[in-house]
Design an enzyme around this catalytic site. Structure first.
Site, PDB file in Angstrom:
ATOM      1  N   HIS A  14      -1.110 -14.519   4.824  1.00 23.09           N
ATOM      2  CA  HIS A  14      -0.384 -13.567   3.959  1.00 23.09           C
ATOM      3  C   HIS A  14      -0.278 -14.166   2.566  1.00 23.09           C
ATOM      4  CE1 HIS A  14       2.880 -10.366   3.427  1.00 23.09           C
ATOM      5  NE2 HIS A  14       2.741 -10.955   2.250  1.00 23.09           N
ATOM      6  N   HIS A  16      -0.531 -13.353  -1.916  1.00 23.12           N
ATOM      7  CA  HIS A  16      -0.692 -12.507  -3.106  1.00 23.12           C
ATOM      8  C   HIS A  16      -1.478 -13.287  -4.149  1.00 23.12           C
ATOM      9  CE1 HIS A  16       2.219  -9.485  -1.687  1.00 23.12           C
ATOM     10  NE2 HIS A  16       2.781 -10.540  -1.100  1.00 23.12           N
ATOM     11  N   LYS A 100      -2.184  -2.595   5.301  1.00 20.71           N
ATOM     12  CA  LYS A 100      -0.805  -3.018   5.050  1.00 20.71           C
ATOM     13  C   LYS A 100       0.104  -1.809   4.859  1.00 20.71           C
ATOM     14  CE  LYS A 100       2.597  -5.792   3.940  1.00 20.71           C
ATOM     15  NZ  LYS A 100       2.797  -6.856   2.995  1.00 20.71           N
ATOM     16  N   HIS A 137       5.340  -4.662   6.104  1.00 22.12           N
ATOM     17  CA  HIS A 137       6.517  -5.160   5.393  1.00 22.12           C
ATOM     18  C   HIS A 137       7.686  -4.511   6.125  1.00 22.12           C
ATOM     19  CE1 HIS A 137       8.837  -6.689   1.906  1.00 22.12           C
ATOM     20  NE2 HIS A 137       9.692  -5.844   2.454  1.00 22.12           N
ATOM     21  N   HIS A 175       6.117 -11.962   7.195  1.00 18.78           N
ATOM     22  CA  HIS A 175       7.220 -12.774   6.637  1.00 18.78           C
ATOM     23  C   HIS A 175       8.571 -12.477   7.298  1.00 18.78           C
ATOM     24  CE1 HIS A 175       7.558  -9.096   4.299  1.00 18.78           C
ATOM     25  NE2 HIS A 175       6.585  -9.422   3.487  1.00 18.78           N
ATOM     26  N   ASP A 248       3.100 -15.888   2.010  1.00 18.55           N
ATOM     27  CA  ASP A 248       3.631 -14.874   1.104  1.00 18.55           C
ATOM     28  C   ASP A 248       3.803 -15.455  -0.300  1.00 18.55           C
ATOM     29  OD1 ASP A 248       4.414 -12.358   0.332  1.00 18.55           O
ATOM     30  OD2 ASP A 248       6.497 -12.588   0.961  1.00 18.55           O
TER      31      ASP A 248
HETATM   32  O1  DOR Z   1       9.084 -11.377  -2.540  1.00 17.47           O
HETATM   33  C1  DOR Z   1       8.092 -10.667  -2.426  1.00 17.47           C
HETATM   34  N1  DOR Z   1       7.119 -10.642  -3.369  1.00 17.47           N
HETATM   35  N2  DOR Z   1       7.977  -9.886  -1.351  1.00 17.47           N
HETATM   36  C2  DOR Z   1       7.000  -8.992  -1.224  1.00 17.47           C
HETATM   37  O2  DOR Z   1       6.981  -8.297  -0.233  1.00 17.47           O
HETATM   38  C3  DOR Z   1       6.005  -8.799  -2.312  1.00 17.47           C
HETATM   39  C4  DOR Z   1       5.879  -9.983  -3.144  1.00 17.47           C
HETATM   40  C5  DOR Z   1       5.148  -9.739  -4.438  1.00 17.47           C
HETATM   41  O3  DOR Z   1       4.088  -9.111  -4.430  1.00 17.47           O
HETATM   42  O4  DOR Z   1       5.624 -10.204  -5.483  1.00 17.47           O
HETATM   43 ZN    ZN Z   2       3.889 -10.407   0.632  1.00 20.25          ZN
END
Ligand code: DOR
Ligand code: ZN
Length: 346
Positions: A14, A16, A100, A137, A175, A248
């Site tokens: 997971h 970003h 997702k 999520h 998460h 995450d």
């Molecule tokens: O804290 C988070 N940041 N939770 C999420 O689900 C998305 C993520 C983000 O993309 O910044």
């Molecule tokens: Zn995430």
């Protein structure tokens, strides 16, 4: 002699990565530590179909450091308008491995997410038939529900009914943060798994709110209590194959975090496996780190385990106060503090 742990190269299930200059700034951290990562689709605009996912994948490959074999695994962002054909195209592609579900409004760039799960029931049926996992999520967005309860309520309102309707749909509860989520996953069969982040294993809501507001510890789902953290540590270190590594890691510019309405997201890619090693070491479970970090994830996704190895050595180092993030800077998790583990030759 310095104690060392040899691990099969881990994967991050997971992550970003953002896009453009920001992606260029953060991608080397992940590529140094992981063989693969599941890349989240919450860009602006979101990655809604296979063509967009493959184009994003090409941009990631082009941004990789020279010689890297890092393999980005792509996901689609479900909306009310996702079609069954979109699912077929994803299932037919080699590089899109999951879809997702962001409840609309739950988190960063989720406004185009699903407004009511009933609107995607056909899509979920098709995913079940094509054996494409659903990544969730897992928080309700109902404003009447306290933010600390949104994950637990999501289990009752969404996940339990979904398990009844589509018992063969494979689901990753992303998460997880609460005792209720640990219990829910533990009680399911092998169709359900969960990722756990380093910050939810290391921090509680006191680290966010006590003695001053600490925006760099703010993420969604929000940090929970000591007892929740204890159960997450037991789940991660206990050897159950339904729990696996997913950082995450969610980079935001410093100015967007240190703001009157700060963005949610903790950046941990700079030290991801090192942070998990610290947690497993403290729990006396270093011998179980490899399964959590390198085996359970690929087994769930039905992908081969990595064959390369990395070595972690027990040697203190100090996390920098910030990293470059394109036009702004990025404050990493545990900025300025000492970590106990390092990757050899990193
Ligand atoms: O804290 C988070 N940041 N939770 C999420 O689900 C998305 C993520 C983000 O993309 O910044
Ligand atoms: Zn995430």
């Amino acid at each position: 002699m310095t104690p060392a742990v040899d691990l099969t190269l881990p994967d991050d299930w997971h992550l970003h990565l953002r896009d453009g200059a920001r992606m260029q700034a953060v991608l080397p951290h992940t590529a140094q530590r992981f063989g693969r990562a599941i890349v989240m689709p919450n860009l602006a605009p979101p990655v809604r179909d296979t063509a967009a996912a493959l184009a994003y994948r090409d941009r990631i490959l082009a941004a990789l450091p020279e010689g890297s074999d890092f393999n980005p695994l792509m996901t689609l962002y479900l909306t009310d308008a996702t079609s069954q054909d979109d699912i077929d195209r994803a299932a037919d592609s080699t590089h899109v491995v999951a879809c997702k579900l962001y409840p609309a409004g739950a988190t960063t760039n989720s406004d185009a997410g699903v407004t009511d799960i009933r609107k995607i029931s056909r899509v979920l049926e098709r995913m079940t038939r094509r054996d494409l996992p659903l990544l969730v999520h897992g928080e309700v967005t109902d404003p009447r529900i306290d933010v600390f309860d949104r994950e637990a309520v999501f289990i009752d309102r969404i996940l339990l009914p979904l398990r009844e309707q589509l018992p063969d749909l494979r689901i990753v509860f992303e998460h997880i943060t609460s005792s209720e989520a640990v219990r829910f996953v533990s009680e399911q069969d092998s169709h359900v798994a969960a990722t756990i982040t380093p910050q939810h294993l290391m921090l509680t809501r006191n680290d966010l709110l006590a003695g001053g507001l600490r925006p760099h510890n703010y993420c969604i789902p929000v940090l929970k209590s000591r007892n929740d953290r204890k159960l997450l540590i037991e789940a991660a270190t206990g050897g159950d194959s339904r729990f696996f590594l997913g950082t995450d890691s969610a980079p935001h510019a410093r100015s967007e975090k240190e703001s009157a309405c700060g963005c949610a997201g903790v950046y941990s890619a700079h030290a991801a496996i090192e942070l998990y090693a610290e947690v497993f070491h403290a729990a006396g479970a270093l011998d179980r780190l490899e399964a959590f970090a390198s085996f359970h994830g690929p087994d769930f996704y039905r992908l081969p385990r990595n064959t390369l190895k990395i070595r972690l050595i027990r040697e203190d180092w100090t996390v920098p106060a910030s990293y470059d993030f394109g036009v702004d800077t990025l404050v990493p998790f545990r900025a300025g503090s000492q970590l106990k583990w390092q990757i050899e030759d990193a």
